[in-house]
Design an enzyme around this catalytic site. Structure first.
Site, PDB file in Angstrom:
ATOM      1  N   VAL A 230       0.865  -1.178   0.000  1.00 33.11           N
ATOM      2  CA  VAL A 230       0.000   0.000   0.000  1.00 33.11           C
ATOM      3  C   VAL A 230       0.904   1.232   0.000  1.00 33.11           C
ATOM      4  O   VAL A 230       1.807   1.341   0.828  1.00 33.11           O
ATOM      5  CB  VAL A 230      -0.900  -0.015   1.258  1.00 33.11           C
ATOM      6  CG1 VAL A 230      -1.664   1.290   1.401  1.00 33.11           C
ATOM      7  CG2 VAL A 230      -1.856  -1.202   1.222  1.00 33.11           C
ATOM      8  N   CYS A 231       0.650   2.163  -0.920  1.00 30.85           N
ATOM      9  CA  CYS A 231       1.490   3.363  -1.007  1.00 30.85           C
ATOM     10  C   CYS A 231       1.328   4.222   0.243  1.00 30.85           C
ATOM     11  O   CYS A 231       0.218   4.592   0.624  1.00 30.85           O
ATOM     12  CB  CYS A 231       1.103   4.187  -2.231  1.00 30.85           C
ATOM     13  SG  CYS A 231       1.853   5.821  -2.205  1.00 30.85           S
ATOM     14  N   VAL A 232       2.458   4.553   0.854  1.00 26.80           N
ATOM     15  CA  VAL A 232       2.412   5.293   2.127  1.00 26.80           C
ATOM     16  C   VAL A 232       1.815   6.689   1.954  1.00 26.80           C
ATOM     17  O   VAL A 232       1.008   7.129   2.779  1.00 26.80           O
ATOM     18  CB  VAL A 232       3.808   5.337   2.798  1.00 26.80           C
ATOM     19  CG1 VAL A 232       4.827   6.106   1.963  1.00 26.80           C
ATOM     20  CG2 VAL A 232       3.719   5.965   4.188  1.00 26.80           C
TER      21      VAL A 232
END
Lengths: 130, 102, 129
Positions: free
Chosen positions: A77-79
């Protein structure tokens, strides 16, 4: 073949997450390697464990988690996208002084570099979005 | 250097299919998924455009998305091939790159 | 063409970021730009294509003061500093929207639809947002 998948929409609002899930399952069944599934934009909502879909509906997040466990999938998941939208793991929650985290099992939060790396390492990148 | 293009928008609401066809070079393939499957149907306002795209290109439609929307394979334009997810995966590996027209 | 000092850095892939959506109405344009900024650190061959409503991302004079959203258009001007210099805009997309290259916030290479289609077919990875 080594494949990577990018998911740009959350579950339920748009079919993209379901399509990505079905594609990933089919690719694994055919013996391909999924180098990584990267969740970006609203796609980060795939990674919350707090969703409670109706019992007669599919649980998209749970399906990702089960797939991750069975096939040792790397679900990232992209931070940056996650922070905007309130998707946190324990260390992110602590770092930002939040009282809870919500990342689902099998998912991890990391940077956009993981998407670029997937593009470099995988032989094909398939994008699902709106 | 053939590309697999994917289109997931209804051609009656969005212009993605039109944009995709204009950019899809000869030898490339177009796969219609999600709401994009409505572009694969016979006797619609866009059927001729899609039939035209078959000249020099392959056009596929994802059966699971077609069937989910109440459309049977016999409603699909002649020459457009109905595929399942396993064949979707094959199309990805058989082409050099995948371009999604989101 | 590889410079001598680049030889040990592994394979360089051609990444094209395809922008087809207008800014502000949705977040895709902004978050696509965020990917591009990260991509710059990876020493890959990066190019950006703007077509369809994506050309509106580059419109000069964006002023978001009255909508309470951050104006991210100056970032396009900063791309050069990240060694991202290949910005392609489709001529036909500009024309149908009543725009010319003079309306754009950065210098770009204006390509015809056919030229852009050919360029897309030379890429290793196409990221669409």
């Amino acid at each position: 073949m080594k494949l990577a998948v990018l998911v740009n929409e959350g579950p339920y609002q748009h079919q993209a997450a379901d399509s990505a899930l079905q594609f990933t399952k089919a690719a694994l069944e055919k013996g391909h390697e999924i180098f990584r599934v990267f969740f970006y934009h609203d796609g980060v909502h795939n990674g919350t464990r707090l969703g409670v879909p109706p019992q007669d509906d599919r649980n998209v997040t749970q399906q990702w988690s089960e797939l991750a466990e069975k096939h040792n999938l790397d679900l990232v998941v992209c931070v940056a996208a996650a922070q905007r939208r309130g998707i946190l793991d324990a260390s992110e929650a602590k770092r930002h002084g939040k009282d809870a985290d919500n990342i689902a099992p099998g998912f991890r939060i990391s940077g956009l570099g993981q998407l670029i790396e997937a593009g470099i390492q995988a032989e094909r990148l398939v994008v699902f979005g709106d | 250097m053939a590309t697999l293009h994917t289109v997931n928008k209804s051609p009656f609401e969005k212009r993605s299919l039109d944009c995709c066809i204009r950019h899809a070079n000869p030898g490339s393939a177009i796969l219609l998924i999600e709401d994009g499957v409505y572009g694969a149907l016979k006797d619609t306002a866009v059927s001729d455009k899609v039939s035209g795209a078959l000249d020099g290109r392959k056009v596929y439609v994802l059966g699971p998305d077609l069937h989910a929307r109440g459309m049977s394979d016999d409603r699909v334009i002649d020459g457009v091939e109905v595929v399942d997810y396993a064949a979707f995966v094959d199309l990805v590996t058989e082409h050099d790159r995948v371009q999604a027209w989101l | 063409m590889a410079e001598p000092w680049e030889e040990d850095e592994g394979p360089v892939k051609k990444f094209m970021y395809v922008n087809r959506k207008a800014p502000y109405g949705t977040i895709y344009a902004l978050e696509s730009l965020e990917v591009v900024l990260i991509a710059a650190a990876f020493d890959q061959d990066v190019s950006l294509a703007f077509l369809d409503d994506g050309v509106f991302q580059l419109k000069k004079g964006q002023d978001t003061g009255e909508i309470g959203v951050k104006n991210f258009s100056p970032t396009y001007r900063a791309l050069e500093g990240y060694d991202i210099e290949k910005l392609y805009v489709e001529k036909e997309s500009l024309e149908v929207r009543g725009l010319t290259a003079d309306d754009l916030i950065v210098p770009v290479e204006v390509l015809s639809q056919d030229e852009l289609s050919k360029l897309m077919d030379e890429q290793d990875v196409i990221l669409s947002f």
